[in-house]
Write an enzyme that holds these catalytic residues in place. Structure first.
Site, short mmCIF file in Angstrom:
data_model
loop_
_atom_site.label_atom_id
_atom_site.label_comp_id
_atom_site.label_asym_id
_atom_site.label_seq_id
_atom_site.Cartn_x
_atom_site.Cartn_y
_atom_site.Cartn_z
N CYS A 2 0.86 -1.19 0.00
CA CYS A 2 0.00 0.00 0.00
C CYS A 2 0.89 1.24 0.00
CB CYS A 2 -0.94 0.10 1.19
SG CYS A 2 -2.06 -1.28 1.38
N ARG A 27 3.84 -0.40 -4.91
CA ARG A 27 3.67 -1.01 -3.59
C ARG A 27 2.32 -1.72 -3.44
NH1 ARG A 27 7.16 1.29 0.29
NH2 ARG A 27 5.76 0.50 1.87
N TRP A 75 -3.14 -2.46 -1.44
CA TRP A 75 -2.94 -3.89 -1.65
C TRP A 75 -3.78 -4.55 -0.57
CZ3 TRP A 75 -1.02 -8.16 1.01
CH2 TRP A 75 -0.65 -9.26 0.22
N ASN A 101 -1.89 1.94 6.06
CA ASN A 101 -1.16 0.73 5.64
C ASN A 101 -0.98 -0.14 6.88
OD1 ASN A 101 -0.79 1.97 3.22
ND2 ASN A 101 1.39 2.37 3.47
N GLY A 102 -1.05 -1.45 6.70
CA GLY A 102 -0.83 -2.34 7.84
C GLY A 102 -2.10 -3.08 8.22
N GLU A 485 15.22 -18.88 -8.54
CA GLU A 485 14.96 -17.47 -8.83
C GLU A 485 14.44 -17.30 -10.26
OE1 GLU A 485 14.49 -14.88 -7.25
OE2 GLU A 485 14.87 -13.22 -8.62
N LYS A 489 10.85 -15.65 -11.12
CA LYS A 489 10.68 -14.50 -12.01
C LYS A 489 9.59 -14.77 -13.04
CE LYS A 489 12.05 -12.02 -10.29
NZ LYS A 489 12.58 -11.96 -9.04
N GLU A 492 6.00 -15.00 -11.42
CA GLU A 492 5.54 -13.71 -10.89
C GLU A 492 4.94 -12.83 -11.97
OE1 GLU A 492 8.26 -11.89 -7.34
OE2 GLU A 492 9.29 -12.19 -9.23
N HIS A 508 13.33 -37.52 -8.79
CA HIS A 508 12.49 -37.93 -7.66
C HIS A 508 11.12 -37.25 -7.70
CE1 HIS A 508 16.02 -39.90 -6.13
NE2 HIS A 508 16.69 -38.77 -6.31
N LYS A 607 5.42 -4.81 -3.99
CA LYS A 607 6.88 -4.69 -3.94
C LYS A 607 7.40 -4.91 -2.53
CE LYS A 607 10.85 -3.65 -5.69
NZ LYS A 607 11.41 -4.77 -6.47
C1 G6P Z 1 7.79 -9.22 -2.15
C2 G6P Z 1 8.33 -8.83 -3.50
C3 G6P Z 1 9.51 -9.71 -3.87
C4 G6P Z 1 10.57 -9.64 -2.78
C5 G6P Z 1 10.00 -10.00 -1.41
C6 G6P Z 1 10.98 -9.65 -0.30
O1 G6P Z 1 7.19 -10.47 -2.24
O2 G6P Z 1 7.31 -8.94 -4.48
O3 G6P Z 1 10.07 -9.28 -5.09
O4 G6P Z 1 11.62 -10.50 -3.09
O5 G6P Z 1 8.82 -9.24 -1.15
O6 G6P Z 1 11.15 -8.27 -0.27
P1 G6P Z 1 12.39 -7.52 0.33
O7 G6P Z 1 12.08 -6.07 0.15
O8 G6P Z 1 12.45 -7.91 1.78
O9 G6P Z 1 13.59 -7.96 -0.40
#
Ligand code: G6P
Length: 612
Positions: A2, A27, A75, A101-102, A485, A489, A492, A508, A607
């Site tokens: 948010c 965000r 969000w 937010n929160g 990773e 990617k 996501e 396995h 984010k």
């Molecule tokens: C969210 C983001 C990810 C990120 C994760 C951890 O899920 O979408 O891209 O890796 O948070 O965030 P940070 O800011 O702690 O690296």
């Protein structure tokens, strides 16, 4: 998670708030809204589901004139993302207007109490309950500031809030606990935002609020206090990034810009931190705890999402080169499994935003047990950066694309520097090898630049897979986290189902999925696991799987086993993840873009996840 932005000053607040919301949209972006105090001292408000652009189109700009206002991009946590649940929220009497937010954890308790006081509610949000609680205290005290303070004293959970009061229409009250908030101090105007990107266009002078603090903002003045009513004096800090850093700069998406920036960002991570003649790395931010780090019996790395993948790479690095036992733990699991932590342990927290709620909670847990804590953080001045015993900034610059790219490679580079620093001290790597590694490190930016130059060749392969339904990513050793990773990617941003596995584990389980419709990405550079990877490739080939190999330049042998080859420069194992993730970032970017996905703001994601 948010975004909040607010303005109080002499200018018309709406354009400033809308611009701020657009910058904060990464965000959270499932609904948005604004509230303005107009020249008749009335609060006028508009909010709806959807993105800020939609809000802007639907707003009656002529009506929304006034130089005090607050805005929010959401969000969803409590309540589906619809018009009603969008922020800002009024109390029942339309006296208090709030963005939040929160999560208010004891919202049910407060709601029941307010219902007994004949309060009524129209939304599913915890925020509306807070607005009513403030209103309740305002009725009793007739003072906005006291009302906010008393309400917050009752609240359990997390909040970053900005609120207006119809009966005191000349101020904004803001407060924070567990959700970032900062003030931007301009010329006879004050902004408030959940991060600097919403402020930077107007002022570089900022004040970060700490947990349990609030501020009353008036035109050209403000005062800070704790919610226990103690006055606070804090120095203004100056932001050191430019607006350009958070603009797309001619790229179609932030994600593409951020992938292409990596030759520079990687250099920013190591600049001034390694002596290329001696191979000795030195991270000034770790000086105060260096002895503890060198003597650590165990290192625990904890993080979420992409940062957790960087942590896994760190495990391979630190165990391989420094011979220190390392455990890597999801921050969200860490504190709930009664971890055994001693004062001899070093806990490394990795976070791009420095605000992820679970990572922050893990940090606090580690501190409770007396462990030495180290942050590897990107956002300067963020909560984790401020609360750790010592830390290193990765200097990736503002990362706006929700899918993390440059922050990941910079996190891995930071871990490599820590590895070199410990290896030198503990003499687990010879002087000669340290110099070799440092020489190799110096070439990483140029090697990434070469891959950026080859992006069309990666795109060509991506185009063949834009309609794929599933993907498998396989790697071994240092490249196993790269497989995870790479898969993350892709899922996501393209919504294609993708899984990462250690290559040998394929036998396995995942092997059951392989048929002619299953693309399998093998991270297969010429390293010590190469022959084993080739065996796994053969096993997939024998079952008609489609092979995409990430292979070293000059390795022609692999051509005969693979359907598609994405080339990467050779490098040392220590830096392999930084190099090998680059084509995977491009692959997911181009696939998602070809599918017409919103690359920078994928559905349901945020984010910075500031709720647990
Ligand atoms: C969210 C983001 C990810 C990120 C994760 C951890 O899920 O979408 O891209 O890796 O948070 O965030 P940070 O800011 O702690 O690296």
């Amino acid at each position: 998670m948010c975004g909040i932005v607010g303005y109080i000053g002499k200018r018309n607040s709406l354009p400033i708030i809308i611009e701020g919301l657009k910058r904060l949209e990464y965000r959270g972006y499932d609904s948005a809204g604004v509230s303005i105090i107009n020249d008749k001292d009335e609060i006028i408000s508009f909010k709806q589901a959807g993105k800020v652009n939609k809000l802007e189109e639907a707003l009656d700009v002529d009506k929304f004139q006034g130089n005090i206002g607050i805005g929010h991009t959401r969000w969803a946590t409590h309540g589906v993302p619809n018009d009603t649940n969008a922020h800002p929220h009024y109390d029942m009497d339309k006296n208090i207007m709030i963005v939040h937010n929160g999560i208010i954890e004891n919202y049910k308790l407060i709601k029941n109490r307010l219902i007994e006081e004949k309060y009524t509610f129209t939304t599913d949000t915890d925020t509306e309950i807070l607005a009513n609680l403030i209103n309740y205290h305002h009725k009793n005290t007739n003072d906005f500031e006291t009302a906010v303070r008393l309400a917050l004293l009752e609240v359990e959970g997390t909040y970053g809030i900005a609120c207006l009061c119809a009966k005191e229409p000349d101020k904004i009250l803001v407060a924070r606990k567990g959700s970032p908030l900062m003030l931007g101090i301009g010329n006879e105007e004050i902004l408030v935002a959940s991060d600097a990107s919403a402020i930077i266009n107007h002022t570089k002078n900022v004040i970060y609020l700490e947990d349990g603090e609030m501020a009353a903002l008036e035109r050209g003045s403000f005062h800070l206090k704790t919610i226990e009513d103690k006055d606070i004096y804090r120095n203004i800090e100056v932001l050191d990034f430019l607006l350009d850093d958070i603009e797309k700069g001619g790229y179609d998406h932030f994600m593409l810009k951020e992938i292409c920036e990596q030759p520079d960002t990687i250099q920013n991570t190591y600049r001034g931190r390694i002596n290329f003649e001696t191979g000795v790395a030195k991270l000034g931010g770790l000086d105060s705890i260096a002895e503890k780090l060198f003597k650590a019996k165990r290192i625990i790395i904890t993080a979420c999402g992409t940062a957790w993948h960087a942590g896994l790479v760190g495990e391979y690095m630190l165990e391989h080169y420094c011979r220190i036992p390392v455990e890597v733990e999801y921050a969200s699991e860490f504190r709930y499994r009664r971890p055994i932590i001693s004062t001899d342990d070093v806990v490394i927290l990795i976070s791009q935003s420095g605000e992820t709620a679970d990572t922050l909670a893990a940090l606090r847990e580690a501190k409770k047990f007396g462990a030495t804590t180290i942050g590897i953080v990107n956002v300067i001045g963020s909560t984790i950066a401020r609360e750790v015993d010592a830390g290193t900034y990765v200097h990736a610059g503002a990362e706006i694309g929700v899918a993390s790219t440059k922050a990941f490679t910079c996190q891995v580079m930071s871990l490599a520097l820590i590895t070199l620093m410990i290896a030198n001290e503990k003499k687990t790597v010879s002087h000669h090898d340290l110099i070799k590694l440092a020489k190799e490190l110096k070439q990483i930016p140029e090697k990434i630049a070469r891959m950026v130059g080859m992006k069309d060749s990666y795109k060509e392969v991506a185009m063949k897979f834009k309609d794929a339904k599933n993907f498998l990513y396989l790697g071994r050793g240092f490249n196993f986290p790269v497989a995870l990773e790479g898969a993350l990617k892709l899922k996501e941003i393209s919504y294609i189902h993708a899984e990462g596995y250690p290559a040998a584990e394929m036998k396995h389980g995942p092997i059951a999925l392989i048929d002619e419709n299953m693309p399998v990405v093998f991270i297969a550079p010429k390293d010590r696991t190469y022959d084993k990877i080739i065996s796994s490739i053969m096993e997939v080939k024998a079952r008609n799987g489609v092979i995409i190999a990430i292979a070293s330049e000059g390795d022609d042998n692999i051509n005969s086993y693979s359907d598609f080859v994405l080339r990467v420069p050779k490098t040392a194992a220590l830096f392999a993840p930084i190099i090998n993730i680059i084509p995977l970032q491009f692959l997911s970017y181009y696939i998602a873009a070809a599918r017409g996905c919103n690359v920078d703001q994928p559905r349901n994601l945020a984010k910075s996840v500031t709720v647990e």
